[in-house]
Design an enzyme around this catalytic site. Structure first.
Site: not given
Ligand SMILES: C[S@@+](CC[C@H](N)C(=O)[O-])C[C@H]1O[C@@H](n2cnc3c(N)ncnc32)[C@H](O)[C@@H]1O
Length: 384
Positions: A226, A230, A232, A248, A284, A337
């Site tokens: 996820c 980026g 992480k 993602d 994440d 978070c």
């Molecule tokens: C909390 S954010 C990630 C933040 C990122 N890891 C960072 O450290 O900047 C969650 C992400 O999960 C993605 N997401 C939502 N549903 C998803 C899925 N079913 N599979 C993969 N990614 C997904 C969202 O588009 C979003 O960008």
């Protein structure tokens, strides 16, 4: 703009937010029409708006009403500033307080004083017990600014020196070894050389601690499932020194990642559909954001039980899919978070019940009292 004029602008923006306009959009709308406003004015109006958003309920109680004007009166009372000194009616300042406003307002109580909707207040208490009140209180304050020093570009001392040379003062933080807390000059970061050259990235300290706790080593095949912007993935790439795969569900969220990776000297490979297996998969996941409500306080008031339910289903679905991408004996790392048990410990318990043989190696709930955002992380081992 005078301090009073800034309050008047904030009151108007708050009224738009109360009518349903998202905060960023409401601020942008005001700022487009306010050519006279300088950067310090814009920052001050924004600060007033976000200060009220963090204290939406308590400021209304103390200000004696639901309007932006009343909430700002309540905010000033909380800050021990006499509203009369700024609500003067001079120039563009808000009109002087009426007799009713002077006499109005009361001390907030219970969930109202903790600035949480009732249902979230109850959920937070169920989740954190005695620590809930302190966590809610922390969410009423502004968040500190943290940087992650990018080991691919330099060390902590080099970063501190470079930043100090540009008027940005920092100190180290016990939660993560590569973290710097900004104590002065935070508004200069985005324009600084240290940032442009990839020596530092903006990243919350708890977020950094989650990555630092992962058993990352050179040569490991790592997937950030996820990846979003980026943050992480870049931190993991700095630790392994190798390539990190980034995925993602909404690839547009990763659009800045190539430029960020270039700046950081990190190797990130975007993957549309992850195939095969990895030694470590980080999820994440999308969440309520409750741990980060100091930064994004609107979330407190916009979250609904239905949305939270939907999110927990998405989280479980992501874990199940990502589990298949972990090599036998490999690690599945989960992070939110959030401070709500339904998204955290309960989610992990349910995963373990669905996946016999998997074991929980570590689990930690970070709270704003630790210094950074509220964050949860768990590390799950796939049987060999
Ligand atoms: C909390 S954010 C990630 C933040 C990122 N890891 C960072 O450290 O900047 C969650 C992400 O999960 C993605 N997401 C939502 N549903 C998803 C899925 N079913 N599979 C993969 N990614 C997904 C969202 O588009 C979003 O960008």
């Amino acid at each position: 703009m005078t301090p009073g004029a800034r309050l008047q602008a904030a009151a108007e923006v708050l009224d738009r937010i109360a009518a349903g306009t998202p905060a960023e959009q409401a601020l942008l709308g005001w700022s487009r029409g306010a050519r006279y406003a300088g950067s310090k004015d814009r920052a001050a109006v924004r600060d007033h708006v976000f200060d009220v958003l963090r204290r939406w309920r308590s400021t209304a109680a103390q200000g004696g009403g639901e309007s932006g004007r009343a909430r700002l009166i309540g905010l000033l009372r909380q800050q021990q500033v006499a509203p009369d000194s700024l609500f003067t009616g001079d120039g563009h300042a808000p009109a002087a307080l009426t007799a009713e406003e002077q006499a109005g307002g009361r001390l907030p109580e219970g969930a109202e004083a903790r600035d949480l909707p009732d249902w979230i207040d109850a959920l937070l208490t169920d989740s954190l017990g005695e620590e809930a009140a302190a966590a809610a209180e922390a969410l009423r304050e502004r968040a500190p600014v943290f940087l992650r020093v990018n080991g691919l570009r330099g060390d902590l001392a080099a970063a501190q020196d470079a930043l100090a040379g540009e008027g940005i003062e920092t100190r180290t933080h016990p939660l993560a070894s590569g973290a710097l807390e900004v104590t002065e000059g935070a508004r200069r970061i985005a324009q600084s050389q240290a940032f442009a050259e990839g020596l530092v990235e903006l990243q919350d300290v708890a977020s950094q601690a989650v990555v630092e706790a992962l058993p990352l080593a050179p040569g490991l095949r790592v997937l950030d499932y996820c990846a979003g912007g980026g943050g992480k993935a870049l931190a993991m790439a700095a630790r392994t020194g190798g390539e990190v795969a980034a995925h993602d569900a909404d690839p547009r969220r990763m659009s800045d990642l190539p430029a960020r990776a270039k700046r950081a000297g990190a190797r990130i490979q975007a993957v549309a559909t992850p195939k095969g297996v990895y030694d470590l998969v980080l999820c994440d996941v999308p969440c309520s954001g409750s741990g980060a409500w100091r930064r994004a306080p609107e979330g407190k008031w916009r979250l609904t039980p239905e949305r939270l339910d939907e999110l927990t289903k998405v989280q479980a679905g992501i874990l199940d899919i990502a589990a298949r991408l972990v090599t036998p004996g490999g690690l599945l790392a989960y992070a939110t978070c959030s401070m709500l048990a339904v998204e955290n410990a309960a989610q992990i318990e349910a995963f373990l019940a669905r996946h016999p043989g998997w074991t929980l190696e570590r689990q930690r709930q970070f709270l704003p009292g630790d210094g950074g955002d509220g964050f949860f992380s768990a590390q799950l081992r796939r049987p060999a």
